[in-house]
Design a protein around this motif. Structure first.
Motif, PDB file in Angstrom:
ATOM      1  N   MET A   1       0.613  -1.263   0.186  1.00  0.00           N
ATOM      2  CA  MET A   1       0.116  -0.177   0.180  1.00  0.00           C
ATOM      3  C   MET A   1       1.173   1.055  -0.281  1.00  0.00           C
ATOM      4  SD  MET A   1      -2.798  -1.137   2.851  1.00  0.00           S
ATOM      5  CE  MET A   1      -3.685   0.342   1.918  1.00  0.00           C
ATOM      6  N   ILE A   2       0.483   2.729  -0.345  1.00  0.00           N
ATOM      7  CA  ILE A   2       1.331   3.591  -0.916  1.00  0.00           C
ATOM      8  C   ILE A   2       1.297   4.657   0.342  1.00  0.00           C
ATOM      9  CG2 ILE A   2      -0.643   4.812  -1.191  1.00  0.00           C
ATOM     10  CD1 ILE A   2       1.201   6.698  -3.116  1.00  0.00           C
ATOM     11  N   LYS A   3       2.091   5.036   1.272  1.00  0.00           N
ATOM     12  CA  LYS A   3       2.589   5.472   2.299  1.00  0.00           C
ATOM     13  C   LYS A   3       2.021   7.306   2.452  1.00  0.00           C
ATOM     14  CE  LYS A   3       5.931   4.457   5.073  1.00  0.00           C
ATOM     15  NZ  LYS A   3       7.265   4.039   5.283  1.00  0.00           N
ATOM     16  N   GLN A   4       1.042   6.980   3.695  1.00  0.00           N
ATOM     17  CA  GLN A   4       0.723   8.856   3.430  1.00  0.00           C
ATOM     18  C   GLN A   4       0.854   9.132   4.617  1.00  0.00           C
ATOM     19  OE1 GLN A   4      -3.861   8.495   2.332  1.00  0.00           O
ATOM     20  NE2 GLN A   4      -4.088   5.910   2.072  1.00  0.00           N
ATOM     21  N   ILE A   5       1.624  10.146   4.202  1.00  0.00           N
ATOM     22  CA  ILE A   5       2.332  11.477   5.031  1.00  0.00           C
ATOM     23  C   ILE A   5       1.879  12.330   5.281  1.00  0.00           C
ATOM     24  CG2 ILE A   5       4.307  11.852   5.160  1.00  0.00           C
ATOM     25  CD1 ILE A   5       5.396   9.829   4.119  1.00  0.00           C
ATOM     26  N   GLU A   6       1.525  13.115   6.203  1.00  0.00           N
ATOM     27  CA  GLU A   6       0.782  14.437   6.938  1.00  0.00           C
ATOM     28  C   GLU A   6       2.335  15.352   7.422  1.00  0.00           C
ATOM     29  OE1 GLU A   6      -3.323  16.846   8.097  1.00  0.00           O
ATOM     30  OE2 GLU A   6      -3.312  14.197   7.988  1.00  0.00           O
ATOM     31  N   CYS A   7       2.372  16.351   6.888  1.00  0.00           N
ATOM     32  CA  CYS A   7       3.261  17.191   7.724  1.00  0.00           C
ATOM     33  C   CYS A   7       2.260  19.076   7.699  1.00  0.00           C
ATOM     34  CB  CYS A   7       4.842  17.696   6.275  1.00  0.00           C
ATOM     35  SG  CYS A   7       5.288  15.663   5.430  1.00  0.00           S
ATOM     36  N   LYS A   8       2.998  19.465   8.438  1.00  0.00           N
ATOM     37  CA  LYS A   8       2.831  20.709   9.389  1.00  0.00           C
ATOM     38  C   LYS A   8       3.781  21.321   9.519  1.00  0.00           C
ATOM     39  CE  LYS A   8       0.163  18.552  12.924  1.00  0.00           C
ATOM     40  NZ  LYS A   8      -0.886  19.611  13.842  1.00  0.00           N
TER      41      LYS A   8
ATOM     42  N   THR B   1      11.546  11.546   7.807  1.00  0.00           N
ATOM     43  CA  THR B   1      11.917  10.121   9.066  1.00  0.00           C
ATOM     44  C   THR B   1      10.110   9.568   8.184  1.00  0.00           C
ATOM     45  OG1 THR B   1      12.147  11.494  10.929  1.00  0.00           O
ATOM     46  CG2 THR B   1      10.847   9.936  11.010  1.00  0.00           C
ATOM     47  N   SER B   2       9.677   9.449   7.717  1.00  0.00           N
ATOM     48  CA  SER B   2       8.366   8.818   7.548  1.00  0.00           C
ATOM     49  C   SER B   2       8.508   8.076   6.359  1.00  0.00           C
ATOM     50  CB  SER B   2       7.124   9.663   7.062  1.00  0.00           C
ATOM     51  OG  SER B   2       6.712  10.459   8.894  1.00  0.00           O
ATOM     52  N   ALA B   3       9.315   8.852   5.965  1.00  0.00           N
ATOM     53  CA  ALA B   3       9.636   8.185   4.356  1.00  0.00           C
ATOM     54  C   ALA B   3      11.352   7.622   4.168  1.00  0.00           C
ATOM     55  CB  ALA B   3       9.073   8.735   2.916  1.00  0.00           C
ATOM     56  N   SER B   4      11.808   7.535   5.407  1.00  0.00           N
ATOM     57  CA  SER B   4      13.278   7.402   5.060  1.00  0.00           C
ATOM     58  C   SER B   4      13.730   6.012   4.102  1.00  0.00           C
ATOM     59  CB  SER B   4      14.253   6.956   6.302  1.00  0.00           C
ATOM     60  OG  SER B   4      13.272   5.490   7.326  1.00  0.00           O
ATOM     61  N   GLU B   5      13.137   4.699   4.430  1.00  0.00           N
ATOM     62  CA  GLU B   5      13.181   3.825   3.282  1.00  0.00           C
ATOM     63  C   GLU B   5      13.164   3.704   2.249  1.00  0.00           C
ATOM     64  OE1 GLU B   5      10.813  -0.198   4.790  1.00  0.00           O
ATOM     65  OE2 GLU B   5      12.520   0.339   6.891  1.00  0.00           O
ATOM     66  N   GLU B   6      11.895   4.310   1.709  1.00  0.00           N
ATOM     67  CA  GLU B   6      11.056   5.428   0.445  1.00  0.00           C
ATOM     68  C   GLU B   6      12.566   5.543  -0.488  1.00  0.00           C
ATOM     69  OE1 GLU B   6       7.512   3.525   2.455  1.00  0.00           O
ATOM     70  OE2 GLU B   6       9.494   4.788   2.634  1.00  0.00           O
ATOM     71  N   ILE B   7      12.553   6.868   0.510  1.00  0.00           N
ATOM     72  CA  ILE B   7      14.300   7.875  -0.184  1.00  0.00           C
ATOM     73  C   ILE B   7      15.080   6.633  -0.305  1.00  0.00           C
ATOM     74  CG2 ILE B   7      15.209  10.126   0.708  1.00  0.00           C
ATOM     75  CD1 ILE B   7      12.511  10.731   2.233  1.00  0.00           C
ATOM     76  N   THR B   8      16.019   6.239   0.726  1.00  0.00           N
ATOM     77  CA  THR B   8      17.262   5.735  -0.374  1.00  0.00           C
ATOM     78  C   THR B   8      16.771   4.522  -1.355  1.00  0.00           C
ATOM     79  OG1 THR B   8      18.004   5.543   1.990  1.00  0.00           O
ATOM     80  CG2 THR B   8      18.664   3.808   0.874  1.00  0.00           C
TER      81      THR B   8
ATOM     82  N   LYS C   1      16.377  20.204   3.182  1.00  0.00           N
ATOM     83  CA  LYS C   1      17.124  20.024   4.471  1.00  0.00           C
ATOM     84  C   LYS C   1      16.821  18.920   5.598  1.00  0.00           C
ATOM     85  CE  LYS C   1      21.248  20.784   6.553  1.00  0.00           C
ATOM     86  NZ  LYS C   1      21.127  19.966   8.167  1.00  0.00           N
ATOM     87  N   GLY C   2      15.389  19.320   6.293  1.00  0.00           N
ATOM     88  CA  GLY C   2      14.521  18.674   7.058  1.00  0.00           C
ATOM     89  C   GLY C   2      14.493  17.163   5.893  1.00  0.00           C
ATOM     90  N   ILE C   3      14.270  17.600   4.816  1.00  0.00           N
ATOM     91  CA  ILE C   3      13.890  16.183   4.734  1.00  0.00           C
ATOM     92  C   ILE C   3      15.504  14.718   4.619  1.00  0.00           C
ATOM     93  CG2 ILE C   3      13.724  14.676   2.570  1.00  0.00           C
ATOM     94  CD1 ILE C   3      12.155  16.553   1.126  1.00  0.00           C
ATOM     95  N   ALA C   4      16.127  15.591   4.596  1.00  0.00           N
ATOM     96  CA  ALA C   4      17.748  14.245   5.124  1.00  0.00           C
ATOM     97  C   ALA C   4      17.823  14.770   5.962  1.00  0.00           C
ATOM     98  CB  ALA C   4      18.634  16.289   4.382  1.00  0.00           C
TER      99      ALA C   4
ATOM    100  N   MET D   1      -0.757  15.863  -3.019  1.00  0.00           N
ATOM    101  CA  MET D   1      -0.179  15.314  -4.025  1.00  0.00           C
ATOM    102  C   MET D   1       0.230  13.774  -4.177  1.00  0.00           C
ATOM    103  SD  MET D   1       3.297  17.667  -3.691  1.00  0.00           S
ATOM    104  CE  MET D   1       4.997  17.584  -2.164  1.00  0.00           C
ATOM    105  N   ILE D   2       0.366  13.426  -5.258  1.00  0.00           N
ATOM    106  CA  ILE D   2       1.596  12.329  -5.180  1.00  0.00           C
ATOM    107  C   ILE D   2       2.732  12.510  -5.579  1.00  0.00           C
ATOM    108  CG2 ILE D   2       1.762   9.950  -6.101  1.00  0.00           C
ATOM    109  CD1 ILE D   2      -0.521  10.256  -4.209  1.00  0.00           C
ATOM    110  N   THR D   3       3.626  11.438  -4.917  1.00  0.00           N
ATOM    111  CA  THR D   3       4.629  12.181  -5.629  1.00  0.00           C
ATOM    112  C   THR D   3       6.151  11.348  -5.137  1.00  0.00           C
ATOM    113  OG1 THR D   3       7.265  14.233  -4.995  1.00  0.00           O
ATOM    114  CG2 THR D   3       6.074  13.178  -3.022  1.00  0.00           C
ATOM    115  N   GLU D   4       7.088  11.880  -5.661  1.00  0.00           N
ATOM    116  CA  GLU D   4       8.779  10.276  -5.135  1.00  0.00           C
ATOM    117  C   GLU D   4       8.827  10.639  -4.045  1.00  0.00           C
ATOM    118  OE1 GLU D   4      10.455  10.015  -9.499  1.00  0.00           O
ATOM    119  OE2 GLU D   4       9.648  11.392  -9.520  1.00  0.00           O
ATOM    120  N   ALA D   5       8.923  10.202  -3.445  1.00  0.00           N
ATOM    121  CA  ALA D   5      10.209   9.969  -2.278  1.00  0.00           C
ATOM    122  C   ALA D   5      11.226  11.468  -1.868  1.00  0.00           C
ATOM    123  CB  ALA D   5       9.964   9.319  -0.922  1.00  0.00           C
TER     124      ALA D   5
END
Length: 344
Positions: A1-8, A20-27, A71-74, A144-148
């Motif tokens: 299932m696609i991971k759903q992430i909410e950020c604020k 933090t939530s998509a670290s595996e997908e980002i790697t 930078k936060g994503i990194a 949106m749907i995006t690449e991690a």
């Protein structure tokens, strides 16, 4: 299932949650593009990030919010910030070596403002897609749907503005202008089609693409651009704009090598299918257009078989008047999962 992430929160906090939530997908996404760059241009990832560093300085200077989010994503994914910048400027770094394909359509009807597309890319990247919701102070919320790891892609906002993307391979790159994926994020922070188009034309785009931009009032523009030109496509007499992966308007001086030979066929087929539709166009009728397999496997609903190296990884249909979207993961004729994005 696609991971759903909410950020604020602040840009950095938004990025930190994303990372933090998509670290595996980002790697995995970095590994995917590292392999692709090595294969298509014989560049290793250190060379890719060296090129990304040129854009990093520009982004930090001109769009510091976006840099802080990266930078936060990194930090959240335990990566170097240049890894994340490289993902966000992968269109510019690729410089025509590879591109994702797509077919998109806008349709103004009496009761709906439909906007949709099939996003076609290599199946290996499918597990690295995420559904991202972003809440920012004094700006519209975004779904949106995006690449991690990428901060701007395909979706809509709480103001009823939506955007789709078609890759274009016109020659040219300008390191002083806005990268394509940052441009998509720019659109999703606007309150109208008019505002979005004018802002992109003001800042200029670093490379070529087509963005199909629309809002809940029925105002829509197919914005084609290269690194030195812009052209606006407007709705036909039936309220429609269709696009695929080649320039439709005249761009003085633009050089566009042939890429996907099926691109003209797909946009023509989409127009033919739409023309056949009678009466009120609801979700079923509009979404069904993207299931077409005429010319398979290089069809609107694309498959990665034979000579076709990419497939439809998701279909999105937005009703901008209602500020909601339905996303079908996988080929829409063989839906693997359905998710709903809405602001109600």
């Amino acid at each position: 299932m696609i991971k759903q992430i909410e950020c604020k929160g602040t840009p950095y906090e938004i990025g930190l949650t994303h990372g933090t939530s998509a670290s595996e997908e980002i790697t995995r996404s970095i590994d995917f593009y590292a392999s692709l760059f090595q294969k298509t241009s014989n560049r290793d990832w250190s060379q890719v990030t060296e090129t990304a560093n040129t854009f990093a300085s520009l982004i930090q200077e001109k769009w510091p919010r976006y840099y802080d989010e990266m930078k936060g994503i990194a930090d959240g994914s335990n990566r170097d910030v240049l890894d994340i910048v490289a993902l966000n400027v992968r269109t510019e770094i690729a410089f025509g070596q590879f591109s994702d394909g797509c077919t998109s359509l806008f349709w103004h009807t009496p009761n709906h403002e439909w906007l949709g597309q099939n996003w076609d890319w290599q199946k290996a990247q499918a597990p690295n897609l995420i559904a991202l919701t972003i809440h920012q102070s004094s700006l519209p919320s975004i779904k949106m749907i995006t690449e991690a790891g990428i901060i701007g892609k395909i979706g809509l906002n709480s103001a009823g503005v939506g955007v789709c993307l078609n890759a274009i391979r016109a020659v040219g790159l300008d390191y002083g202008k806005m990268p394509v994926h940052l441009g998509l994020r720019h659109v999703l922070e606007c309150g109208s089609t008019k505002e979005a188009v004018e802002k992109l034309e003001e800042v200029g785009m670093a490379s070529s693409a087509h963005m199909l931009i629309a809002d809940g009032t029925g105002d829509a523009v197919g914005l084609e651009f290269t690194s030195s030109t812009f052209a606006r496509l407007v709705s036909d007499d039936k309220g429609r704009i269709a696009h695929s992966n080649h320039l439709l308007a005249k761009h003085d001086g633009a050089v566009e090598p042939e890429w996907l030979a099926d691109s003209p066929k797909r946009v023509s087929q989409m127009r033919r299918l739409a023309e056949k539709s009678d009466g009120e166009v609801g979700w079923k009728e509009f979404s069904g257009l993207f299931e077409d397999e005429n010319g398979f496997p290089v069809s609107i609903c694309r498959a990665q078989v034979g000579d076709s190296t990419i497939a439809t990884l998701f279909n999105v249909v937005m009703d901008l008047k209602a500020k909601k979207a339905v996303v079908r993961m996988g080929r829409p004729s063989e839906t693997e999962e359905t998710i709903h994005l809405d602001f109600e």
